[in-house]
Each structure stands twice: as structure tokens, then as C-alpha cells.
Design a protein around this motif. Structure first.
Motif, PDB file in Angstrom:
ATOM      1  N   VAL A  27      -1.564  -3.967  -3.743  1.00 11.09           N
ATOM      2  CA  VAL A  27      -2.371  -2.792  -3.406  1.00 11.09           C
ATOM      3  C   VAL A  27      -1.452  -1.624  -3.054  1.00 11.09           C
ATOM      4  CG1 VAL A  27      -4.188  -1.898  -1.891  1.00 11.09           C
ATOM      5  CG2 VAL A  27      -4.212  -4.298  -2.581  1.00 11.09           C
ATOM      6  N   VAL A  28      -0.375  -1.920  -2.316  1.00  5.61           N
ATOM      7  CA  VAL A  28       0.597  -0.883  -1.974  1.00  5.61           C
ATOM      8  C   VAL A  28       1.255  -0.339  -3.233  1.00  5.61           C
ATOM      9  CG1 VAL A  28       2.699  -0.359  -0.685  1.00  5.61           C
ATOM     10  CG2 VAL A  28       1.026  -1.954   0.266  1.00  5.61           C
ATOM     11  N   ALA A  34      -0.013   5.577  -8.156  1.00  2.00           N
ATOM     12  CA  ALA A  34      -0.993   6.664  -8.217  1.00  2.00           C
ATOM     13  C   ALA A  34      -0.466   7.923  -7.543  1.00  2.00           C
ATOM     14  CB  ALA A  34      -2.305   6.224  -7.568  1.00  2.00           C
ATOM     15  N   ALA A  35       0.399   7.748  -6.530  1.00  2.00           N
ATOM     16  CA  ALA A  35       0.920   8.901  -5.790  1.00  2.00           C
ATOM     17  C   ALA A  35       1.873   9.744  -6.622  1.00  2.00           C
ATOM     18  CB  ALA A  35       1.623   8.435  -4.515  1.00  2.00           C
ATOM     19  N   ARG A  36       2.417   9.174  -7.695  1.00  2.00           N
ATOM     20  CA  ARG A  36       3.345   9.930  -8.533  1.00  2.00           C
ATOM     21  C   ARG A  36       2.686  11.155  -9.157  1.00  2.00           C
ATOM     22  NH1 ARG A  36       6.061   4.951 -12.008  1.00  2.00           N
ATOM     23  NH2 ARG A  36       7.069   3.876 -10.252  1.00  2.00           N
ATOM     24  N   SER A  37       1.395  11.038  -9.447  1.00  2.00           N
ATOM     25  CA  SER A  37       0.693  12.147 -10.096  1.00  2.00           C
ATOM     26  C   SER A  37       0.022  13.081  -9.100  1.00  2.00           C
ATOM     27  CB  SER A  37      -0.360  11.595 -11.063  1.00  2.00           C
ATOM     28  OG  SER A  37      -1.305  10.797 -10.365  1.00  2.00           O
ATOM     29  N   LEU A 124      -9.088  -9.211   2.877  1.00  2.00           N
ATOM     30  CA  LEU A 124      -7.986  -9.011   3.812  1.00  2.00           C
ATOM     31  C   LEU A 124      -6.750  -8.485   3.089  1.00  2.00           C
ATOM     32  CD1 LEU A 124      -7.013  -9.181   6.695  1.00  2.00           C
ATOM     33  CD2 LEU A 124      -6.430 -11.589   6.331  1.00  2.00           C
ATOM     34  N   ASP A 125      -6.545  -8.904   1.837  1.00  2.00           N
ATOM     35  CA  ASP A 125      -5.445  -8.353   1.037  1.00  2.00           C
ATOM     36  C   ASP A 125      -5.625  -6.859   0.839  1.00  2.00           C
ATOM     37  OD1 ASP A 125      -3.829 -10.768  -0.029  1.00  2.00           O
ATOM     38  OD2 ASP A 125      -5.896 -11.341  -0.434  1.00  2.00           O
ATOM     39  N   VAL A 126      -6.852  -6.467   0.482  1.00  2.00           N
ATOM     40  CA  VAL A 126      -7.143  -5.050   0.241  1.00  2.00           C
ATOM     41  C   VAL A 126      -6.977  -4.248   1.524  1.00  2.00           C
ATOM     42  CG1 VAL A 126      -8.915  -3.405  -0.476  1.00  2.00           C
ATOM     43  CG2 VAL A 126      -8.688  -5.593  -1.671  1.00  2.00           C
ATOM     44  N   ALA A 127      -7.514  -4.772   2.621  1.00  2.00           N
ATOM     45  CA  ALA A 127      -7.425  -4.063   3.897  1.00  2.00           C
ATOM     46  C   ALA A 127      -5.968  -3.882   4.325  1.00  2.00           C
ATOM     47  CB  ALA A 127      -8.199  -4.813   4.975  1.00  2.00           C
ATOM     48  N   LEU A 128      -5.185  -4.972   4.294  1.00  2.00           N
ATOM     49  CA  LEU A 128      -3.783  -4.887   4.702  1.00  2.00           C
ATOM     50  C   LEU A 128      -2.975  -4.012   3.743  1.00  2.00           C
ATOM     51  CD1 LEU A 128      -2.869  -8.496   5.900  1.00  2.00           C
ATOM     52  CD2 LEU A 128      -2.867  -6.404   7.247  1.00  2.00           C
ATOM     53  N   ILE A 131      -3.722  -0.378   4.503  1.00  2.00           N
ATOM     54  CA  ILE A 131      -3.142  -0.013   5.800  1.00  2.00           C
ATOM     55  C   ILE A 131      -1.622   0.091   5.698  1.00  2.00           C
ATOM     56  CG2 ILE A 131      -2.765  -0.830   8.154  1.00  2.00           C
ATOM     57  CD1 ILE A 131      -5.623  -2.029   7.991  1.00  2.00           C
ATOM     58  N   MET A 132      -0.994  -0.812   4.954  1.00  2.00           N
ATOM     59  CA  MET A 132       0.453  -0.756   4.765  1.00  2.00           C
ATOM     60  C   MET A 132       0.848   0.517   4.023  1.00  2.00           C
ATOM     61  SD  MET A 132       1.094  -4.775   3.812  1.00  2.00           S
ATOM     62  CE  MET A 132       2.724  -4.500   3.134  1.00  2.00           C
ATOM     63  N   TYR A 133       0.036   0.914   3.056  1.00  2.00           N
ATOM     64  CA  TYR A 133       0.305   2.156   2.331  1.00  2.00           C
ATOM     65  C   TYR A 133       0.185   3.360   3.273  1.00  2.00           C
ATOM     66  CZ  TYR A 133      -0.084   5.864  -1.137  1.00  2.00           C
ATOM     67  OH  TYR A 133       0.103   7.016  -1.863  1.00  2.00           O
ATOM     68  N   ALA A 134      -0.822   3.320   4.146  1.00  2.00           N
ATOM     69  CA  ALA A 134      -0.969   4.390   5.136  1.00  2.00           C
ATOM     70  C   ALA A 134       0.212   4.413   6.099  1.00  2.00           C
ATOM     71  CB  ALA A 134      -2.281   4.213   5.909  1.00  2.00           C
ATOM     72  N   LEU A 135       0.757   3.238   6.425  1.00  2.00           N
ATOM     73  CA  LEU A 135       1.910   3.167   7.323  1.00  2.00           C
ATOM     74  C   LEU A 135       3.140   3.827   6.702  1.00  2.00           C
ATOM     75  CD1 LEU A 135       1.760  -0.419   8.888  1.00  2.00           C
ATOM     76  CD2 LEU A 135       1.127   1.756   9.922  1.00  2.00           C
TER      77      LEU A 135
END
Length: 274
Positions: A27-28, A34-37, A124-128, A131-135
Motif C-alpha cells: 500500500v505504501v 502515485a505521488a510521482r505525478s 489491517l494491511d490497508v489501514a497500516l 498510516i505508514m505512508y502518512a508517517l
């Protein structure tokens, strides 16, 4: 086998495997690709906001105010007083943006989580993963701001280096709870409530002036805010004024993280799997 039976979606087994596949990093990775664009100007804007506050109030107004007394009774310059608070705010803003607005779009318009949960990933994979991407964003803001504090001589003790993991803990707490709250929101108008909550926290959580200036009953209200706990934790580390009470701030965010993860996982499962 009937046609209806053959076309039914497979039902996940119960237990931990129904929630967790051990693959949140995918997910991260998707978020980074996606952030590249995306526009990096939007990302950088969240970093410069606390820097402008520090320059205008910490340096400009600080030359008039002079020394300020912390909650532990120590005297520090006004810039050294508000800098750790702005560091905590910077991490909060970075984590909140990715765990609320981005999650809201993916949840209600992009329909990305439906596709993710149709794979082996669990809620839980999606949630973590989110959240890891937000971190990562919170870490980016915090590291840059810490460098500026070091250049300006606002890190008053070697324990300031511990402010980085402390800031990650703060960002983790806000990201997990922010995603949990966002999962209940249906329209963009509902998202306005996030700013309605964040702005008072920023102004009143002993960020720009000591909490002692308020009446006692307001102080107790402020102490219930998560940002106040984050500000006190980071301020104690950057000034070197350590106290046993700082562990209560850590515990506050640990509980906040646990509540956020539980509610987010249950909510994603209820929306897409049950």
C-alpha cells in the motif's frame, strides 16, 4: 455447481488472516508511485507553514517578549519555546492531510480500497499501509524543521535528537485516529469538521504561549487535547527538561494509536467485506 454459486465472491476465513496478510508495504509502494505525478508544491506547503510561524512570531515577536517560562518552571527564549510546538504541529498536519483528505477521496470516489481488499490484503494491511505512508510525510516535515531549529540554535540539549521518534509517534497517533474518523464521513462538507477541530488545538495547546495563562478549568480541557501532549513531549526533549510525566504523554499516543487502528480495521471490514 450453479451459476450463482460460481460467481459469488470468495468469503474470507475468520481469525487474524481475515484482517492481516502481512503486506502493508504494498500500500505504501502504491502511494509513492502515485505521488510521482502529484504536485510537490502542495506537499512542501505544509512544511513552510510552521517555518513562517517561527520566523514571524518566534524571531520577530520573540525579540519583544524575551524569555518564557515552561511548564516545568525553566526560562527559555520565546523562539525556543514555540519551535518544538511548531515541530509537533508540522508532524500533525502532514499525517492528518494524508490520513483524511487522501483517504476520503480513495474511499468515496477513487474506490481504491475495494480493489485492494479484493486481493489478499486485509483491512489491517490497508489501514497500516495508509498510516505508514502518512508517517513518511510527517517524517519529511519533522526532519526539515529540525534542521532549521538546529541552524537557529533552538535545540537546547542533545536529547533533541529524540524528538524525531517522538514526532513519529505523534504523527502515528493522528494518522490512525484521522483515518478512523474519515471512514465515517460521506461528503466534502463533513471534512470541514477536521479543520474545525485542528485549528483550536493549534491555537490553545500551549503552542504559542504557556498553558498557565488560562484559567484552571480551561487548562484541564486543553490537557485532554492530543496536540498538547505532543507539544509537551517534544518541548521537553528539545529543551532537555525531562520529567517522569513525559511517559504519560507517550502512553496517551500509544492508546490513541490502538484505538485508531481498531476502529479503522473494523470500519474497512464492515464497509467492504461483511
Amino acid at each position: 455447481m450453479s451459476v450463482a454459486t460460481a460467481t459469488e465472491a470468495p468469503i474470507r476465513a475468520g481469525g487474524v488472516r481475515a484482517l492481516w496478510a502481512g503486506n502493508p508495504h504494498s500500500v505504501v509502494q502504491r502511494g509513492l508511485i502515485a505521488a510521482r505525478s502529484s504536485s510537490w508544491i502542495v506537499v512542501l506547503s505544509g512544511f513552510f507553514e510552521p517555518v513562517f510561524y517561527l520566523a514571524s512570531m518566534g524571531i520577530g515577536l520573540g525579540s519583544i517578549i524575551g524569555a518564557v517560562e515552561t511548564s516545568s518552571g525553566a526560562q527559555v527564549s520565546y523562539a525556543a519555546f514555540i519551535a518544538p510546538a511548531l515541530l509537533a504541529v508540522s508532524a500533525m498536519n502532514g499525517a492528518i492531510y494524508d490520513s483524511t483528505w487522501n483517504v476520503f477521496f480513495k474511499l468515496n470516489y477513487g474506490k481504491l480500497y475495494e480493489g485492494m481488499l479484493a486481493t489478499s490484503l486485509g483491512p489491517l494491511d490497508v489501514a497500516l499501509g495508509e498510516i505508514m505512508y502518512a508517517l513518511l510525510r510527517g517524517l519529511l516535515y519533522a526532519t526539515g524543521f529540525m534542521i532549521i531549529m538546529q541552524i537557529l540554535g533552538l535545540n537546547l540539549a542533545w536529547t533533541a535528537i529524540l524528538a524525531i521518534p517522538a514526532v513519529l509517534l505523534i504523527a502515528f497517533g493522528f494518522a490512525s485516529l484521522g483515518m478512523a474518523v474519515t471512514s465515517y464521513m460521506k461528503t466534502f462538507q463533513h471534512m470541514d469538521w477536521i479543520n474545525f477541530v485542528l485549528l483550536p488545538m493549534f491555537l490553545f495547546s500551549a503552542t504559542l504561549y504557556p498553558i498557565s495563562v488560562y484559567p484552571e478549568w480551561i487548562q484541564h480541557v486543553i490537557m485532554a487535547f492530543p496536540l498538547w501532549h505532543g507539544v509537551e513531549l517534544v518541548r521537553g526533549l528539545t529543551t532537555g527538561i525531562l520529567a517522569p510525566e513525559m511517559w504519560w504523554h507517550v502512553l496517551y499516543f500509544v492508546v490513541m494509536i490502538g484505538i485508531g487502528l481498531v476502529f479503522t480495521t473494523k470500519r474497512l471490514r464492515a464497509l467492504f467485506l461483511d
